[in-house]
Scaffold this active site. Structure first.
Site, PDB file in Angstrom:
ATOM      1  N   TYR A   1      -1.953  -1.292  10.650  1.00 48.41           N
ATOM      2  CA  TYR A   1      -2.077  -1.427   9.199  1.00 48.41           C
ATOM      3  C   TYR A   1      -0.794  -0.974   8.513  1.00 48.41           C
ATOM      4  CZ  TYR A   1      -3.873  -0.786   4.448  1.00 48.41           C
ATOM      5  OH  TYR A   1      -4.050  -0.837   3.093  1.00 48.41           O
TER       6      TYR A   1
ATOM      7  N   LYS B   1       1.942  -3.184   6.249  1.00 49.27           N
ATOM      8  CA  LYS B   1       2.247  -2.893   4.858  1.00 49.27           C
ATOM      9  C   LYS B   1       3.728  -2.558   4.656  1.00 49.27           C
ATOM     10  CE  LYS B   1      -1.825  -3.663   3.149  1.00 49.27           C
ATOM     11  NZ  LYS B   1      -2.053  -4.799   2.225  1.00 49.27           N
TER      12      LYS B   1
ATOM     13  N   SER C   1       0.859  -1.182   0.000  1.00 45.86           N
ATOM     14  CA  SER C   1       0.000   0.000   0.000  1.00 45.86           C
ATOM     15  C   SER C   1       0.893   1.229   0.000  1.00 45.86           C
ATOM     16  CB  SER C   1      -0.878  -0.010   1.257  1.00 45.86           C
ATOM     17  OG  SER C   1      -1.457   1.249   1.507  1.00 45.86           O
TER      18      SER C   1
END
Length: 304
Positions: A167, A171, A154
């Site tokens: 998160y 990533k 991401s």
């Protein structure tokens, strides 16, 4: 930053290739399954959202198989790959796509109960699951003399973002996996690349969509990101030693940033500019040390 475009002439190289993909029921993964299938590939995909996944497999026909698979469960992933080999004989392309986004407040928010162990589902799915996919995937790719492994990260894999700590860490970890594996995998003819999408119209971004559109910021459709996956899966199947935008084969160790529906390769320039951001002397010393650590006479296996 180099724009990378799909070479339509390479799409035919996907015919009869066998793809294993995680997280294919909806969003980016679903679009990738559709695009692989449309170009003649055979696909076995996993997910935990059964109804749309089963509908997709039924619609696309016998060259596409669905299997319930919790990406964070190693046994589930073993079964997914074993099914692909049983049904279609081998595996050529592996896509670690499954991912989840944070629900609720960041676990580091000051009003969170410090005595309650937080959920780390994003780490389990986005990082541990990708580690599992890459490990098992490499095993199957070795059987056929190599292949392509595409990992989904991401923009949060390289750019800071407040309020999304687990998160973001997950990533970043995917890019770390790319950098850890690309040197050892390439001699086995296994090419590893990472996709880093910016704002993409999936259910993960629903909370911020309204304000984003008001600002007129660029967005991706799931099909745009899926097309970047296809770029990585086909780039090394060209002829004449050249691939997209004249890059010399192999197309491996790359990071594709997807914004406004376009794919840009960003890792090459980052490495090229190392003497500027690290310092020339530091960069030279680092290169010498890295060469030693990667030499045949050095092995971490000997550490006690």
């Amino acid at each position: 930053m180099a724009l990378v475009e799909l070479d339509p002439s390479l799409l035919s190289t996907l015919k009869d290739k066998v793809v294993v993909l995680t997280g294919g029921a909806i969003g980016i993964g679903r679009s990738a399954v559709e695009q692989f299938h449309a170009n003649g590939a055979k696909v076995v995909f996993g997910d935990v959202i059964d109804e749309p996944a089963q509908e997709l497999a039924s619609t696309l026909g016998p060259s596409v198989r669905y299997m319930h698979c919790d990406t964070a469960c190693y046994a589930d992933q073993l079964a997914l790959f074993a099914t692909a080999e049983k049904e279609f004989g081998h595996v050529d392309i592996v896509v670690a796509n499954a991912g989840v986004g944070q629900q609720g407040k960041d676990i580091y928010a000051p009003d969170q109960d410090i005595n309650e162990e937080p959920s780390l589902k994003e780490i389990d799915v986005n990082l541990k699951g990708v580690l599992f996919t890459a490990r098992i995937g490499q095993h199957y790719l070795r059987k056929v003399g190599g292949g392509d492994l595409v990992l989904l990260s991401s923009i949060a894999g390289f750019k800071e973002m407040g309020g999304l700590t687990p998160y973001m860490a997950s990533k970043h970890g995917v890019i770390g996996l790319l950098r850890a594996l690309r040197l050892t995998a390439l001699p086995e003819n296994i090419r590893i690349n990472v996709i880093c999408p910016w704002m993409t119209k999936t259910r993960l971004v629903a909370p911020v969509e309204g304000g984003w559109y008001k600002l007129g910021l660029p967005t991706n459709e799931p099909a745009d990101v899926a097309r970047a996956i296809i770029i990585c899966a086909t780039a090394n199947r060209g002829t004449g030693g050249k691939t997209h935008e004249g890059a010399v084969l192999p197309f491996s160790g790359k990071i594709l940033y997807i914004a406004g529906g376009k794919a840009y390769e960003i890792e090459d320039k980052l490495q090229e500019l190392e003497p500027e951001w690290l310092g020339k002397e530091n960069s030279e010393v680092l290169a010498k040390g890295q060469a030693y650590l990667q030499s045949d006479g050095t092995s971490w296996d000997s550490l006690k």
